[in-house]
Design a protein around this motif. Structure first.
Motif, PDB file in Angstrom:
ATOM      1  N   ARG B  29       0.664  -1.156  -0.032  1.00  0.00           N
ATOM      2  CA  ARG B  29      -0.013   0.066  -0.109  1.00  0.00           C
ATOM      3  C   ARG B  29       0.916   1.280   0.136  1.00  0.00           C
ATOM      4  O   ARG B  29       1.308   1.485   1.225  1.00  0.00           O
ATOM      5  N   LEU B  42      -6.976   4.514  13.610  1.00  0.00           N
ATOM      6  CA  LEU B  42      -7.455   2.998  13.584  1.00  0.00           C
ATOM      7  C   LEU B  42      -8.988   2.921  13.984  1.00  0.00           C
ATOM      8  O   LEU B  42      -9.386   3.574  14.598  1.00  0.00           O
ATOM      9  N   LEU B  71       1.339  14.755   1.635  1.00  0.00           N
ATOM     10  CA  LEU B  71       1.917  13.419   1.661  1.00  0.00           C
ATOM     11  C   LEU B  71       2.299  13.165   3.235  1.00  0.00           C
ATOM     12  O   LEU B  71       2.569  11.958   3.503  1.00  0.00           O
ATOM     13  N   GLU B  75      -1.242   8.601  12.359  1.00  0.00           N
ATOM     14  CA  GLU B  75      -1.684   7.496  12.668  1.00  0.00           C
ATOM     15  C   GLU B  75      -1.615   7.132  14.067  1.00  0.00           C
ATOM     16  O   GLU B  75      -0.445   7.132  14.775  1.00  0.00           O
ATOM     17  N   LEU B  77      -0.853   5.076  17.504  1.00  0.00           N
ATOM     18  CA  LEU B  77      -0.431   3.782  17.632  1.00  0.00           C
ATOM     19  C   LEU B  77      -1.078   3.132  19.145  1.00  0.00           C
ATOM     20  O   LEU B  77      -1.067   1.835  19.218  1.00  0.00           O
ATOM     21  N   MET B  78      -1.525   4.251  19.861  1.00  0.00           N
ATOM     22  CA  MET B  78      -2.123   3.714  21.340  1.00  0.00           C
ATOM     23  C   MET B  78      -2.612   4.979  21.672  1.00  0.00           C
ATOM     24  O   MET B  78      -2.368   6.166  21.457  1.00  0.00           O
ATOM     25  N   GLY B  79      -3.936   4.649  22.320  1.00  0.00           N
ATOM     26  CA  GLY B  79      -4.657   5.902  23.064  1.00  0.00           C
ATOM     27  C   GLY B  79      -5.245   6.957  21.761  1.00  0.00           C
ATOM     28  O   GLY B  79      -5.439   6.561  20.758  1.00  0.00           O
ATOM     29  N   ARG B  97       1.990   7.641  15.014  1.00  0.00           N
ATOM     30  CA  ARG B  97       2.918   7.601  14.145  1.00  0.00           C
ATOM     31  C   ARG B  97       2.623   8.625  12.901  1.00  0.00           C
ATOM     32  O   ARG B  97       1.561   8.797  12.545  1.00  0.00           O
ATOM     33  N   PHE B 105       8.962   7.721   8.222  1.00  0.00           N
ATOM     34  CA  PHE B 105       8.091   7.816   9.411  1.00  0.00           C
ATOM     35  C   PHE B 105       8.642   8.258  10.794  1.00  0.00           C
ATOM     36  O   PHE B 105       9.940   8.024  11.045  1.00  0.00           O
ATOM     37  N   ARG B 136      12.570   6.968  11.372  1.00  0.00           N
ATOM     38  CA  ARG B 136      13.324   5.976  10.422  1.00  0.00           C
ATOM     39  C   ARG B 136      13.261   6.767   9.047  1.00  0.00           C
ATOM     40  O   ARG B 136      12.174   6.734   8.388  1.00  0.00           O
ATOM     41  N   ILE B 137      14.452   7.035   8.538  1.00  0.00           N
ATOM     42  CA  ILE B 137      14.098   7.689   7.452  1.00  0.00           C
ATOM     43  C   ILE B 137      15.308   7.184   6.177  1.00  0.00           C
ATOM     44  O   ILE B 137      16.136   6.853   6.607  1.00  0.00           O
TER      45      ILE B 137
END
Lengths: 179, 312
Positions: B29, B42, B71, B75, B77-79, B97, B105, B136-137
């Motif tokens: 995706r 989510l 772009l 998102e 990830l928790m809570g 995230r 990201f 992480r790029i």
């Protein structure tokens, strides 16, 4: 214009993969060119990984592969070899994942809420994964990633004949196993 | 073989078509263009988010301007992280995230605040006002920059954790690739396996390997500030691998200390031909780079090359 890659179409020649000018531009440090390479090759990398590692790991590993590709792009002497080169990085990364993979997978909120995959799709995926390596990779690129045979050949560095044979024999074996 | 299997031409092979449809959800995706930063909760937390932002429309909430492009996405990830204006905030019970299009990201830990500063073809720039992020790029070096209260963390193609500390300083720990800290005319280069602090007044500090002797690590601040005792302890504890620390002390340490540091680094990693004590103590950049190149950390010229080559 921002975030739009422009390069003369004439730079691409008939005897080299269409992404070769992008590879050369990325090697010269053009960030937009590398973005474009990612867009062109992410499906191939994903398909190769999907043939080898659990599905939930593939998205992160795609990123790892491109990080590694970026960091080593200067070592690629022939830009035309990029398709086979990046495919090899993906295969090696999958092998490396198996070497380091933990025995148990931590269930996090993120992994727990992934949308469910239809059981039949999982079964077919596992059947494809049981095929010989060359067949499963080519079939996944065709059936999962939606690439055509010529596209697979161009993006993996394989010849058209090889891809044809892999698709033909792989599909035959898959039909037999599913029937 | 049917043409359909080869190039999707000719009569459709029903079995191939069925498998295509069945397996399509497993495909890669790609990041899709979306309005600036969009909020993509989510399903599991969607209801909670509706309650927080007050309106269901906010579930797809653009928080940039059109010129910033389309772009980036947030998102949970928790809570229930919050998106306010051009900022993403996580409280004590949430993580998020931030997807940076195709360049990578950033994951925000609880209690963090990240602001979009600008995004152009040549620079994605955010500001970490508080908290911790993991980046992480895989974009080209210098494309992604994080401003902190005390320095800018410039990604050189890597993965790292960056934390803003209560006093306004920052700590970066690099797990892959390189990060450069830049501020107040000073630069520090932090390789994988190393960490570095920045100080609100002085800017980037001296990096150290996380596996360095404790005595070295506890002496860094003192040594950089001209404490003779701390400098002696650091130099005594230094291993050959700690050349990265000593090399930065040559640039950032007090003038009086540079001769001592030069002697110790020369003992651990002899300077190459053409690099002289006088040149190094005078801050000759070419000589410092040449020495760096012998430390096994990669060549010094590449990040400067990127700086020169990157469109501004």
């Amino acid at each position: 214009m921002e975030n739009v890659l422009e390069f003369p179409a004439a730079l691409a020649t008939a005897d080299e993969p269409s992404g070769t000018p992008l590879v050369r531009a990325a090697q010269r440090g053009d960030p937009a060119a590398f973005d474009a390479l990612y867009a062109q090759y992410a499906r191939v990398v994903h398909g190769i990984l999907l043939a080898r590692v659990p599905r939930q790991e593939t998205q992160d590993l795609v990123q790892d592969v491109f990080l590694q590709a970026w960091r080593n792009l200067h070592t690629l002497r022939d830009a035309r070899a990029f398709p086979g080169w990046v495919a090899m990085i993906a295969r090696n990364r999958a092998t490396d994942w198996h070497r380091r993979a933990p025995l148990t997978v931590e269930v996090t909120e993120r992994t727990a809420v992934q949308p469910p995959t239809p059981p039949e799709a999982v079964q077919v995926l596992e059947t494809i994964r049981s095929l010989p390596e060359a067949y499963r990779e080519t079939l996944l690129l065709r059936l999962v990633e939606g690439m055509s045979g010529p596209e697979i050949a161009e993006r993996t560095g394989l010849t058209h004949d090889s891809v044809r044979v892999n698709l033909h024999r792989g599909m035959k074996m898959l039909r037999e196993k599913l029937s | 073989m049917s043409d359909y299997l080869w190039d999707k031409s000719g009569a459709v092979d029903p079995e191939v078509e069925r498998l295509e449809q069945l397996l399509a959800p497993l495909a890669h995706r790609p990041s899709k263009p979306k309005p600036a930063w969009s909020f993509r909760p989510l399903l599991a937390v969607a209801a909670a988010l509706v309650a927080i932002v007050g309106t269901a429309a906010a579930l797809l909430y653009p928080i940039g301007t059109a010129t910033q492009g389309a772009l980036w996405a947030v998102e949970p990830l928790m809570g229930a992280p919050r998106v306010t204006g051009t900022a993403v905030e996580t409280d004590g019970g949430s993580r998020a995230r931030v997807e940076l299009g195709v360049i990578g990201f950033v994951d925000l830990e609880p209690g963090s605040r990240l602001r979009l500063v600008r995004r152009t073809a040549s620079e994605h720039r955010v500001a970490l006002d508080a908290g911790t992020l993991h980046a992480r790029i895989w974009a080209p070096p210098r494309l992604f920059v994080v401003d902190t209260p005390s320095a800018a963390a410039v990604d050189l193609g890597c993965a790292y954790t960056l934390r803003v500390e209560p006093g306004g300083g920052s700590l970066v720990e690099v797990t892959s690739g390189w990060v450069a800290f830049e501020a107040k005319g000073r630069e520090s280069f932090i390789p994988a396996g190393a960490a570095c602090r920045t100080h609100p007044e002085k800017g980037p500090g001296v990096p150290w390997y996380v596996d360095a002797p404790e005595r070295l690590k506890s002496s860094i601040d003192g040594a950089a500030n001209g404490d003779v005792t701390a400098l002696a302890a650091l130099l005594e504890a230094a291993r050959a691998r700690d050349g990265v620390t000593l090399w930065h002390l040559l640039r950032h340490g007090s003038e009086a200390s540079r001769g001592t540091v030069y002697a110790r680094l020369a003992a651990l990693a002899p300077p190459p031909a053409g690099v002289t004590r006088e040149g190094v103590l005078a801050g000759d950049r070419r000589q410092l780079d040449a020495w760096w190149d012998t430390l096994g950390l990669g060549e010094a010229g590449w990040w400067r090359l990127w700086r020169a080559a990157a469109p501004r």
